[in-house]
Scaffold this motif. Structure first.
Motif, PDB file in Angstrom:
ATOM      1  N   ILE A  16       0.840  -1.191   0.000  1.00 42.93           N
ATOM      2  CA  ILE A  16       0.000   0.000   0.000  1.00 42.93           C
ATOM      3  C   ILE A  16       0.877   1.243   0.000  1.00 42.93           C
ATOM      4  CG2 ILE A  16      -1.675   1.321   1.356  1.00 42.93           C
ATOM      5  CD1 ILE A  16      -2.686  -1.420   2.362  1.00 42.93           C
ATOM      6  N   ALA A  19       2.622   1.738  -3.354  1.00 42.38           N
ATOM      7  CA  ALA A  19       1.710   2.146  -4.407  1.00 42.38           C
ATOM      8  C   ALA A  19       1.345   3.615  -4.266  1.00 42.38           C
ATOM      9  CB  ALA A  19       0.463   1.290  -4.342  1.00 42.38           C
ATOM     10  N   SER A  20       1.145   4.041  -3.035  1.00 39.33           N
ATOM     11  CA  SER A  20       0.676   5.408  -2.878  1.00 39.33           C
ATOM     12  C   SER A  20       1.759   6.430  -3.211  1.00 39.33           C
ATOM     13  CB  SER A  20       0.145   5.612  -1.459  1.00 39.33           C
ATOM     14  OG  SER A  20       1.166   5.274  -0.555  1.00 39.33           O
ATOM     15  N   THR A  22       3.849   5.929  -5.847  1.00 37.45           N
ATOM     16  CA  THR A  22       4.281   5.737  -7.225  1.00 37.45           C
ATOM     17  C   THR A  22       3.686   6.804  -8.120  1.00 37.45           C
ATOM     18  OG1 THR A  22       4.082   3.418  -6.713  1.00 37.45           O
ATOM     19  CG2 THR A  22       4.540   3.956  -8.991  1.00 37.45           C
TER      20      THR A  22
ATOM     21  N   GLU B 262      -7.518   2.234  -2.213  1.00 36.61           N
ATOM     22  CA  GLU B 262      -6.094   2.139  -1.865  1.00 36.61           C
ATOM     23  C   GLU B 262      -5.761   0.772  -1.269  1.00 36.61           C
ATOM     24  OE1 GLU B 262      -3.388   4.175  -2.513  1.00 36.61           O
ATOM     25  OE2 GLU B 262      -4.928   4.952  -3.859  1.00 36.61           O
ATOM     26  N   ILE B 263      -6.707   0.196  -0.541  1.00 38.51           N
ATOM     27  CA  ILE B 263      -6.462  -1.141   0.028  1.00 38.51           C
ATOM     28  C   ILE B 263      -6.679  -2.214  -1.037  1.00 38.51           C
ATOM     29  CG2 ILE B 263      -7.222  -2.806   1.767  1.00 38.51           C
ATOM     30  CD1 ILE B 263      -8.081  -0.359   3.486  1.00 38.51           C
ATOM     31  N   ARG B 265      -6.413  -2.045  -4.434  1.00 37.46           N
ATOM     32  CA  ARG B 265      -5.514  -2.134  -5.595  1.00 37.46           C
ATOM     33  C   ARG B 265      -4.351  -3.104  -5.389  1.00 37.46           C
ATOM     34  NH1 ARG B 265      -4.047   2.759  -5.859  1.00 37.46           N
ATOM     35  NH2 ARG B 265      -2.428   2.254  -4.341  1.00 37.46           N
ATOM     36  N   PRO B 266      -3.556  -2.948  -4.319  1.00 33.89           N
ATOM     37  CA  PRO B 266      -2.443  -3.891  -4.175  1.00 33.89           C
ATOM     38  C   PRO B 266      -2.903  -5.335  -4.006  1.00 33.89           C
ATOM     39  CG  PRO B 266      -2.623  -2.421  -2.270  1.00 33.89           C
ATOM     40  CD  PRO B 266      -3.535  -1.894  -3.305  1.00 33.89           C
ATOM     41  N   ARG B 400      -6.916   4.289  -8.334  1.00 34.95           N
ATOM     42  CA  ARG B 400      -6.363   5.026  -7.194  1.00 34.95           C
ATOM     43  C   ARG B 400      -7.513   5.627  -6.396  1.00 34.95           C
ATOM     44  NH1 ARG B 400      -0.985   6.115  -7.857  1.00 34.95           N
ATOM     45  NH2 ARG B 400      -0.309   6.138 -10.010  1.00 34.95           N
TER      46      ARG B 400
END
Lengths: 110, 514, 293
Positions: A16, A19-20, A22, B262-263, B265-266, B400
């Motif tokens: 997480i 990703a945030s 990037t 946000e949780i 996506r990964p 996102r």
């Protein structure tokens, strides 16, 4: 495979976090690097290209043999048996000079 | 002008059309060429805010063989009669079975419906265009094949060919349908039969195993286009997993959607959650449980307060997140732990599984779809506003959190300007996210119908200006959406069309291409 | 309201100015009543089912038809597609009247197309507390022979609610039957749009521009008045205070082949605004189909 609870939590939160932060190439095409790619010196070319074969017994050892720089340049540009030719677009003449000098003058690791 | 036809193709005289109809009948038989109003009425109804008359077919013809289709394109070329091909014609809210333009002949391939091959070892199927998901589902059951389909919401009555050709999606790990397409047979406008990729080798047995073949990969140009008529379609099937654990996570604030994505996506990109994560707003599912008239008096869109009341009355989330875990029990247990840890961290999430919900229809229909089963309860949505109006607005964004609220806010702003509700959901693919809005409106109310048209137009304009392109649209707005993708795409599509279909007989207007 | 054909003709002839304009005279196209088939009423579980059914029964009684079979869907359409497909396949040769909710209607139409039905008419009927204050009926009829609008207008006029009815005909009458004909009723003023695909608009209690606005008809030039007339064919011999019952009556009567007034137009509309029209208290909406299986 057994992985503990802690590790999983870390893995997920790590993802997480990563990703945030990037960035991305959107329609405005922001670049990640400044300008195009350029080799720093002969040593870098050797390490990142030549060594992958010539230090792994795929091709012959080159360093420590006091090879003629002219010979090295000739082989790099034309290839030899299974070795591909490297064109000026990849390693320009100036860099090739530096590479040939590096290979010729540097001793073997072993 | 009174005519024996309820509509005529643009630029085709009645006499010329008579001759074409006569030839269609020679090829297909009298019973398979429909020109009477009573027969064509079921092809005419759309849910769009334009008169059905704009999309009235001149005829519907039903072919069952490739040879017939080859002859049909010959006739169409001869008389310059345009055909609009449907497989099952269930593009509900996108134009249904009606043609793009008044007067086009519907080529209905629903009765060309043989399942040609199902391979249980390699997990693929090859079907004709009229095959429905239901037909395949029953075939698997009957033959005890442990294979799963991935279906869109019209599940039982729709079919894989048409859905994939319009690049539709489903809710299992194989939900990006075109990603799982492998090999097609296409009748071209000149009557030639093209088998794509490995299908080019007469003795190949890899047509449904290897997508790319040799040379340019062509399958893509036959989707959302009008370059050929797909007569066979291959696609991959998911082996039924030993365990499937569908779950719902409820959140109670609109702003929570940022955290959810946000949780999500990964977990999606890393494969912990293998199917698309759906984040449905309460209004998307409210009609399953509530009546709009119980919460809204008078015209205009529903208020946020009323939505909060509805959510609390019916034990829903403002956001209702759906996904599932698949695999062995051990795999599912491990992944469930990851999911609950990730979503549980902030303390806002309420987790629900099948054990918690009983026969709750909201959870129930999602769970069936996430197993590739047949369930159409999603269409309760059409009872929310009632009146038979529906337009799907489907802009694509990055997956996102920061892309959610601003889109929702903009959509709500535009919708409320026109008195319409936000019945939306976000679907987290891998790196992309589809923001799906079903713009439901009352078609019996002329004012609202006009507003719906205007509203949809503004949605496309304003979202595309911000870079959100629609991945799919209805037949009334195809040109408008095509424009948003720029002149070079339009031009190459046009040049391909000219090269492949010089007389423009195949579905002129599809995706704005003619 | 019982008026015979002769009195209608009188009304027609009264439109002398109209005739002077060189427009062909208005007349009924002669039409023999249709033969009714085995008629099935399929009720899909809407809250309108009961009232619709009582209207349907009244129509059957008026038309001396005793064969109406009623099928009540236990499950809805969305969860019962297999049941419906089975019913459709078992009902070849029958005429079906169906009453469904909006969502069920969308799916039902798809199922019906798949088995190759012949659609005679479709209607969306709505009375909302969160929408316009009048009751709306949006009808599509495949031809004048299966029209519902006029009969429905005559019936709901008896009630206190304001209404709008639009009816589109998929097929215009053939050229040989194109004598100009029109619906008419006391209190209504009627107009015909100029140009191709003519529209007939019948307004009661409101002006033509108001009616057009209610009906969502774009302002088009050249509306020609149709001389006032009274139709006997769509006479109301049976009344109900409830609009859903009236819809059930009108649709069933049309399905049974009641003799209706053909209008020489591509579509038509009826708008009624009463001075003290009251807003409906109870929201109700459903979709009707008449089809031959």
């Amino acid at each position: 495979m057994k992985i503990g609870r802690m590790e999983f939590t870390m893995l997920v939160s790590g993802l997480i976090l990563m990703a945030s932060h990037t960035g991305a190439l959107g329609a405005d095409q922001r670049e990640v690097t400044q300008g195009g790619f350029a080799w720093q010196d002969g040593a870098e070319v050797y390490t990142k290209v030549c060594a992958l074969c010539h230090d792994t017994k795929v091709g012959p050892i080159l360093r420590g043999r006091d090879l003629d720089p002219l010979y090295i340049k000739l082989i790099v540009r034309n290839g030899s048996r299974a070795m591909p030719a490297f064109r000026a677009a990849e390693i320009d003449d100036q860099l090739l000079e530096k590479l040939a000098e590096y290979v010729s003058k540097t001793g073997s690791d072993k | 002008m009174a005519s024996k036809y309820i509509a005529l193709p643009k630029g085709v005289s009645e006499k010329s059309f008579d001759a074409a109809v006569k030839e269609f009948r020679r090829v297909l038989g009298e019973a398979h060429v429909l020109v009477k109003a009573e027969q064509l009425a079921p092809y005419t109804k759309t849910m769009m805010p334009v008169p059905d008359a704009d999309h009235t077919a001149s005829a519907a013809i039903m072919a069952t063989t490739v040879e017939q289709i080859q002859k049909i394109v010959g006739i169409c070329n001869k008389y310059k009669v345009p055909i609009w091909t449907i497989s099952t014609g269930k593009n509900l809210g996108y134009g249904s079975a009606a043609p793009a333009e008044r007067g086009q002949v519907v080529l209905d391939l629903h009765r060309m419906n043989r399942i040609l091959e199902v391979d249980g070892d390699l997990c693929y199927a090859l079907v004709e265009p009229g095959v429905t998901y239901r037909q395949l589902y029953d075939y698997f059951q009957e033959h005890k094949l442990p294979l799963w389909l991935s279906v869109p919401a019209p599940s039982a009555i729709a079919g894989p060919t048409g859905n994939t050709m319009d690049r539709g999606v489903g809710y299992t790990p194989y939900g990006e349908h075109f990603l799982n397409a492998c090999g097609m047979e296409v009748v071209l406008a000149n009557g030639e039969i093209l088998r794509t990729a490995m299908g080019g080798l007469s003795k190949s047995n890899t047509w449904q195993c290897f997508k790319w073949g040799y040379g340019p990969y062509l399958d893509g140009i036959f989707t959302q286009s009008n370059y050929g008529i797909v007569t066979k379609f291959g696609f991959w099937l998911q082996p039924a997993p030993p365990v499937c654990k569908p779950f719902q996570i409820q959140y109670q604030n609109e702003a929570d959607v940022e955290e959810i994505v946000e949780i999500m996506r990964p977990l999606r990109i890393s494969g912990v959650i293998p199917n698309s994560g759906v984040i449905a707003h309460a209004l998307y599912e409210a009609a399953l449980k509530a009546k709009r008239s119980d919460y809204v008096k008078g015209p205009g869109s529903i208020s946020d307060d009323a939505v909060r009341q509805l959510v609390s009355d019916h034990k829903m989330g403002i956001w209702n997140v759906y996904a599932a875990l698949y695999g062995t029990k051990e795999q599912v247990d491990v992944n469930w732990k990851i999911v609950t840890d990730a979503f549980g961290k902030s303390g806002k999430a309420k987790f629900l599984t099948e054990e918690d919900v009983g026969d709750d229809p909201q959870f129930g229909y999602r769970a069936v779809l996430m197993r590739g089963g047949m369930d159409m309860r999603e269409f309760s949505l059409y009872n929310w506003r009632g009146g038979g109006g529906s337009l799907w607005f489907a802009p694509v964004s990055q997956a996102r959190g920061s892309e959610t609220l601003k889109q929702m806010k903009l959509a709500k702003q535009i919708l409320s300007r026109h008195g319409l509700d936000y019945t939306g959901e976000f679907i987290v693919g891998l790196r992309d996210m589809h923001h799906i809005l079903d713009m439901v409106y009352d078609r019996t109310d002329p004012e609202m119908t006009k507003a719906a048209y205007q509203c949809f137009d503004e949605l496309i304009t304003e979202f595309s200006a911000l870079g959100y392109g629609s991945y799919r649209t209805n037949t009334a707005f195809m040109n408008k959406v095509a424009e948003t993708y720029g002149p070079v795409q339009r031009s190459i599509n046009r040049r391909l069309k000219k090269a492949l279909d010089p007389n423009g007989i195949l579905a002129p207007g599809k995706s704005g291409i003619r | 309201m019982e008026v015979d054909r002769r009195s209608l003709m009188k009304g027609v002839l009264a439109g002398g100015a109209f005739l002077a304009l060189g427009v062909p005279s208005w007349a009924f196209a002669d039409r023999s009543p249709q033969k009714s088939k085995q008629c099935v009423l399929l009720l899909g579980g809407t809250s309108a089912d009961g009232l619709f059914k009582s209207g349907a029964r009244a129509a059957c009684a008026d038309m001396a038809y005793e064969g109406l079979r009623t099928v009540q869907l236990k499950e809805g359409v969305l969860t019962g597609t297999d049941t419906i497909t089975g019913l459709l396949n078992q009902s070849r040769g029958a005429r079906w009247i169906t009453v469904l909710d909006d969502a069920g209607a969308v799916i039902f139409l798809e199922l019906a197309r798949s088995v190759g039905v012949r659609m005679l008419s479709m209607g969306v009927h709505a009375c909302s507390t969160d929408g316009p204050s009048y009751i709306r009926h949006d009808l599509t009829s495949t031809s004048q022979d299966h029209s519902v609008g006029g009969l429905l207008a005559s019936h709901v006029l008896q009630q206190s609610e304001d209404f709008c009815i639009t009816e589109h005909f998929l097929r215009e009458p053939p050229a040989e039957e194109r004598a100009l004909t029109s619906w008419g009723a006391p209190g209504f003023s009627s107009h015909r749009s100029a140009g191709p695909d003519p529209i007939h608009v019948h307004c009661s209690g409101c002006s033509l521009p108001d009616g057009r606005r209610l009906l969502g008809l774009e302002a088009t030039e050249g509306w020609i008045p149709i001389p006032p007339q009274v139709c006997t064919r769509e006479s109301v011999t049976w009344r109900s205070e409830n609009w859903v019952v009236s819809v059930g009556y009108a649709i069933t009567a049309s399905a049974l082949g009641v003799d209706t007034v053909p209008e020489s137009c591509a579509s038509r509309a009826f708008a009624h605004q009463s001075r003290n029209g009251r807003r409906a208290q109870r929201a109700e909406r459903f979709v009707s189909f008449v089809m031959d299986i």
